[in-house]
Design an enzyme around this catalytic site. Structure first.
Site, PDB file in Angstrom:
ATOM      1  N   SER A 113      46.319  37.290  31.215  1.00  0.00           N
ATOM      2  CA  SER A 113      44.905  36.983  30.981  1.00  0.00           C
ATOM      3  C   SER A 113      44.432  37.108  29.537  1.00  0.00           C
ATOM      4  O   SER A 113      43.272  36.816  29.262  1.00  0.00           O
ATOM      5  CB  SER A 113      44.029  37.863  31.879  1.00  0.00           C
ATOM      6  OG  SER A 113      44.037  37.371  33.204  1.00  0.00           O
ATOM      7  N   LYS A 116      42.648  34.169  28.132  1.00  0.00           N
ATOM      8  CA  LYS A 116      41.200  33.976  28.197  1.00  0.00           C
ATOM      9  C   LYS A 116      40.533  34.145  26.835  1.00  0.00           C
ATOM     10  O   LYS A 116      39.432  33.639  26.605  1.00  0.00           O
ATOM     11  CB  LYS A 116      40.589  34.938  29.210  1.00  0.00           C
ATOM     12  CG  LYS A 116      40.978  34.659  30.656  1.00  0.00           C
ATOM     13  CD  LYS A 116      40.280  35.622  31.604  1.00  0.00           C
ATOM     14  CE  LYS A 116      40.584  35.320  33.069  1.00  0.00           C
ATOM     15  NZ  LYS A 116      41.952  35.685  33.459  1.00  0.00           N
ATOM     16  N   SER A 296      37.765  39.629  33.817  1.00  0.00           N
ATOM     17  CA  SER A 296      38.934  38.762  33.842  1.00  0.00           C
ATOM     18  C   SER A 296      38.867  37.775  35.007  1.00  0.00           C
ATOM     19  O   SER A 296      39.812  37.634  35.782  1.00  0.00           O
ATOM     20  CB  SER A 296      40.224  39.596  33.910  1.00  0.00           C
ATOM     21  OG  SER A 296      41.300  38.876  33.348  1.00  0.00           O
TER      22      SER A 296
END
Length: 462
Positions: A113, A116, A296
């Site tokens: 993640s 992101k 997240s």
């Protein structure tokens, strides 16, 4: 390597970017006297009441910079933990942009993640901070489809069917009930509901995703209309996601309009014709980025990636969103060599990024050349304090020392752990860092946290 033109000036605009929240709490333990000593204890002077002095403290440009050798020596014990598996990393001085330490920084790794961060950066470079996504209802053609109303997705995954006054997962989310009220006021007598998902193109699941992540709660099929990010339990963190989010949204509107939800259809293509009779809007971009980064949220990340693509005139698909994100970063000089992205969230096991790319995104956010990226710093979870770091950095002395001083985007997949962010070291110097651990052992996340916490503990002079 770093983007050309960065770090020519060291003015304290950095202080605006790297605001270190320091809360000093004086803890007081009250001693309760018992038995015959109670009067004597009461007569003793009592300590002052507990006080808290929160402050936003700008970092000092004159704080000493860690040396390469000093930092390497400080990191060595943590780096020896075999639970780190295959590690790539990079640490940079936030003011000068000078590289202080790196290991395999140019090797493409599974980022999870931390991907992101790229999506957030591209959104800040491309979109208005107050940008909202619109969900509409259009009336069917009165000759061809009398009584039909069509719910048209505009890419807002935060829409909710929760009743007014009821909490939803997303703050300030639009409601299906608002759409239903507008439809009723339009004068249309609806008898059927259809759903138009044509705003998105391509597959609904990305390459490298696992279908088990839908019931597992990590993702929903990506369509431009869904309820509460596809959650089947709107305010539960552990909620399963729905395999049919578009149909769910249509059924919710049908129910609100007192139409049999079993008759709802999802159209095979865009609905042509009909006038708009209802519209609601998502929360602004900054609120959606906050949820994406702090919690997240994979669904929100994928929606924002497509939003970037749409702004650039590209189709709203996994492939085009990834291309749009990487293209916007390259435009501002970030090195994306080795990047291979199949989504905008990092959930794909086939995504690859380098620590160099992640660290350069972070150094751009704290620098002067691209102030539009500065909000990225504030979107990062705080160690021991917020988001996906709220329960970390609290179990060891070194970790507790880093709590409050380290902010980072986290990433976790099976045998993969990653962190990218900023930390203020013990002598007041701000560092950016990116750490990616693949093929990690069972304590890999703890080992990575210990490595990052060392950056805070280290003065790291010669």
């Amino acid at each position: 390597m770093r983007p050309t033109g960065w770090r020519r000036s060291t003015h304290m605009l950095l202080a605006l970017a790297v605001l270190v929240l320091v809360t000093v709490v004086v803890a007081v333990t009250a001693v309760l006297a018992i038995g015959s000593d109670s009067d004597a204890q009461a007569a003793k002077p009592q300590p002052p009441p507990a006080t808290a002095k929160p402050a936003v403290v700008p970092v000092s440009e004159s704080a000493p910079t860690p040396t390469n050798a000093g930092l390497a020596a400080a990191l060595a014990p943590a780096l020896a933990d075999p639970n780190l598996g295959n590690l790539a990393g990079r640490v940079t001085d936030a003011i000068t942009g000078d590289r202080l330490w790196e290991q395999r920084a140019g090797v493409p790794m599974q980022p999870a993640s931390t991907n992101k961060m790229l999506t957030a950066a591209a959104a800040l470079l491309t979109l208005d901070r107050d940008a909202r996504l619109t969900t509409t209802v259009v009336a069917g053609d009165q000759k061809r489809d009398p009584g039909l109303v069509v719910l048209q997705g505009g890419g807002d995954p935060t829409l909710s069917a929760a009743p007014r006054g009821t909490d939803t997962w997303y703050r300030d989310a639009a409601r299906i009930s608002e759409l239903a009220d507008q439809v009723r006021r339009s004068g249309i007598e609806p008898t059927a509901v259809a759903v138009d998902t044509s705003a998105y193109t391509g597959p609904e699941m990305a390459f490298g995703w696992d279908a088990l992540d839908i019931p597992g709660g990590d993702i929903a099929p990506m369509v431009p209309i869904m309820l509460d990010g596809g959650r089947t339990q709107p305010v539960s963190e552990e909620s399963r996601r729905s395999p049919t989010p578009a149909a769910d949204a249509g059924r919710a509107l049908a129910t609100a309009l007192r139409i049999d939800p079993a008759t709802v259809t999802v159209l095979p293509g865009p609905y042509r014709g009909g006038r708009q009779i209802a519209a609601v809007q998502s929360p602004p971009l900054m609120e959606r980025l906050r949820v994406m980064m702090n919690l997240s949220d994979n669904v929100v990340a994928e929606a924002i990636g497509r939003e970037v693509a749409a702004q650039l005139g590209r189709p709203q698909s996994f492939e085009e969103a990834a291309k749009a994100v990487l293209g916007q970063l390259r435009e501002v000089g970030i090195d994306t060599t080795g990047a291979r992205l199949f989504d905008s969230s990092g959930l794909s096991v086939d995504d690859r990024l380098t620590a160099l790319t992640l660290d350069e995104v972070m150094t751009a956010a704290v620098g002067e050349d691209h102030p539009e990226l500065r909000p990225l710093v504030d979107l990062l979870p705080i160690a021991g304090g917020s988001g996906t770091l709220s329960n970390r950095y609290l179990d060891t002395a070194t970790g507790r020392e880093a709590a409050g001083w380290l902010r980072a985007k986290t990433g976790s997949l099976t045998a993969t752990n990653s962190l990218a962010g900023i930390v203020t070291d013990a002598r007041g110097r701000v560092l950016t860092f990116a750490l990616m651990s693949n093929d990690a052992g069972p304590s890999g996340r703890t080992a990575l946290d210990a490595l990052a916490a060392t950056l805070r503990a280290c003065g790291c002079g010669s």
